[in-house]
Design an enzyme around this catalytic site. Structure first.
Site, PDB file in Angstrom:
ATOM      1  N   LYS A 169      38.361  34.101  21.408  1.00 14.34           N
ATOM      2  CA  LYS A 169      37.806  32.805  21.015  1.00 14.34           C
ATOM      3  C   LYS A 169      38.688  32.126  19.979  1.00 14.34           C
ATOM      4  O   LYS A 169      38.887  30.905  20.015  1.00 14.34           O
ATOM      5  CB  LYS A 169      36.391  32.988  20.468  1.00 14.34           C
ATOM      6  N   HIS A 196      45.560  36.461  66.658  1.00 16.90           N
ATOM      7  CA  HIS A 196      44.294  35.818  66.319  1.00 16.90           C
ATOM      8  C   HIS A 196      43.182  36.844  66.081  1.00 16.90           C
ATOM      9  O   HIS A 196      42.090  36.748  66.642  1.00 16.90           O
ATOM     10  CB  HIS A 196      43.881  34.824  67.397  1.00 16.90           C
TER      11      HIS A 196
END
Length: 521
Positions: free
Chosen positions: A137, A280
């Site tokens: 922080k 695919h």
């Protein structure tokens, strides 16, 4: 911001001594706790115990060590606010400019067999996350270090900057710290909410927290108008596609990675030399043989048209013979995967600058969960780990399969597990002959598989067929029998099983039930 005082409190002490020595070389004062302090002192380094620093000893079996205003005040005070700095001076609190912390080994603890709830609870860190969050922080004034891999780079920057670390570096470290504590809390929440009434770990947490690291932003998703990125599990399972090392070629696309995963998951299930060609998301050719070369040649025969522009995976070292065979066939490949490549093969592949070549370790572990995103939610399931063995087969027809047919049936059923449902796979002599995938009707998949074999010039006389789920009607049996198949493997379990079995007997087919379905949606 010059580093003048550092607090070091570590569970993972790898590299810590060298890092501490580097800090002292920059005239940094060291604060530490418990075992870390002993390690530093035993190495002859000057260090102050946090208990001596705060005037309060560690207490409650180490549960309270750093939760003190002299620690958190020194971390959280904003250096740019005179009133904050005046408060520190009034209370005799020096600033702490660097916090090097990693946390109690909660994940390692719960990974142990038979761990109790009490043991897990004692490995939940409290003071560590508080210091990390406080430091992150206040990153404009504090550098927070959670990763031993960062130690050398930080010392190098301090050497180059007269003991200082830049704001950019501190912000980068703060982001890593918040990710570190988030994952730590996620592991705790996942494990605790998975406990049943007897406090035994279950399969699915009530509250599921996920954490992944972005590897790269991809050029686009399945289509050019979609954005995409690839994320990796922080501790990827050995043998998973996330462990790849790209040896050459263009950047991987979204579809490349998805298809490469499908190819790799399939090929690594075989013990014999194997080749899997994916197009695919579906196998268009799979084969096993005495060598990777012969496996490739057989796999390519299944559907040489679909193999163009496909993904190829091998479960052994790719050598020059394999690359030569690909070149002779002018086989255009998007991605080539294998556990290793010979030096000669590497040199030959290097001439194909766009070909993506991936090397990754061959291991057969599977993830705890498979996940699928749906609108507003997430589907989770355990992986399909059931590999049918000969002992699992139940002969339901009058004709029993021969040993050779059993071997081919098991091969075909293993391939069907990786084909989109409804899946039908014709095979013979360790190679796929025709693959029908993703149809709404199982009989249509059967027809497609037979037609593909015919188009490839492959003879289905005497072939074996796998179906990923039961035949709901006899029509599928009629089609595959007409194509020349002589043996069938399927799960069974249809309300019309007797009708399907009668059809098999009418056609003289050997048919076995496995009792295990392999849907793949």
């Amino acid at each position: 911001m010059k580093i003048r005082q550092a607090l070091i409190s570590l569970s993972n002490k790898n590299g810590a001594l060298e890092f501490a020595q580097g800090l002292i070389a920059h005239d940094v004062k060291l604060l530490s706790t418990g075992g870390t302090a002993r390690m530093l002192r035993d190495a002859g380094l000057p260090v102050t115990e946090v208990g001596d620093y705060t005037g309060f000893p560690e207490m409650l079996d180490g549960r309270v060590k750093t939760l003190h205003p002299k620690v958190h005040g020194g971390i959280l005070a904003r250096r740019d606010l005179p009133e904050h700095m005046a408060t520190l001076e009034r209370h005799g609190i020096p600033t702490i400019d660097l916090v090097c912390v990693n946390l109690y080994p909660f994940r390692e603890t719960i990974a142990q067999t038979g761990v109790t709830l009490a043991e897990a609870i004692e490995n939940i860190d409290i003071g560590g996350p508080a210091m990390l969050r406080s430091s992150a922080k206040n990153y404009p004034g504090v550098a927070v270090v959670t990763d031993p891999e960062d130690y050398p780079a930080l010392l190098a920057e301090m050497t180059a900057s007269d003991g200082a670390l830049s704001l950019d570096t501190r912000f980068m470290l703060a982001k890593k710290a918040f990710a570190h504590t988030a994952r730590y809390d996620a592991a705790i929440a996942n494990w605790l909410t998975s406990l049943d009434e007897s406090n035994q770990a279950g399969t699915f947490p009530v509250s599921l927290q996920l954490a992944f690291d972005r590897v790269e932003t991809l050029r686009y998703g399945e289509n050019p108008h979609q954005q995409a990125a690839f994320y990796r599990d922080p501790t990827p399972l050995a043998g998973s596609i996330a462990n790849y090392r790209q040896l050459q070629g263009k950047e991987l696309s979204y579809n490349n990675i998805a298809d490469a995963d499908a190819a790799w998951e399939c090929v690594k299930t075989f013990d014999k030399p194997a080749c899997v060609i994916i197009k695919h998301a579906n196998p268009c050719g799979v084969a096993i043989d005495v060598s990777l070369l012969s496996a490739y040649e057989k796999a390519f025969q299944t559907d040489s048209t679909s193999a163009f522009g496909g993904i190829i995976a091998f479960n052994g070292t790719v050598d020059a013979d394999v690359v030569t065979a690909m070149n002779v066939r002018k086989h255009f490949v998007e991605v080539l995967l294998a556990p290793a490549f010979s030096d000669t093969a590497r040199a030959m592949l290097a001439t194909k600058q766009n070909l993506r070549v991936l090397e990754l370790p061959l291991a057969r572990g599977q993830h705890t969960f498979e996940m699928k995103r749906v609108g507003g939610g997430l589907l989770l399931q355990t992986p399909d780990q059931f590999n049918v063995q000969a002992s699992d087969l139940r002969v339901v027809s009058r004709v029993a399969p021969t040993d050779a047919q059993v071997e081919d049936l098991l091969f075909a059923y293993r391939v069907a597990k990786f084909v989109k449902s409804n899946a039908i796979v014709f095979c013979g002599h360790g190679m796929t002959l025709g693959v029908g995938a993703g149809q709404m009707s199982r009989v249509d998949s059967t027809r497609i598989a037979a037609n593909k074999a015919q188009n490839a010039g492959l003879d289905l006389a005497g072939s074996c067929v796998a179906s990923d789920a039961f035949f709901p009607f006899r029509d599928g049996l009629d089609v595959l029998a007409a194509a020349g198949a002589k043996a069938v493997i399927q799960p069974g379990g249809s309300m019309r099983d007797e009708e399907v079995i009668a059809a098999a007997d009418e056609h003289g087919l050997a048919m076995v039930f496995t009792g295990a379905r392999h849907f793949r949606h």
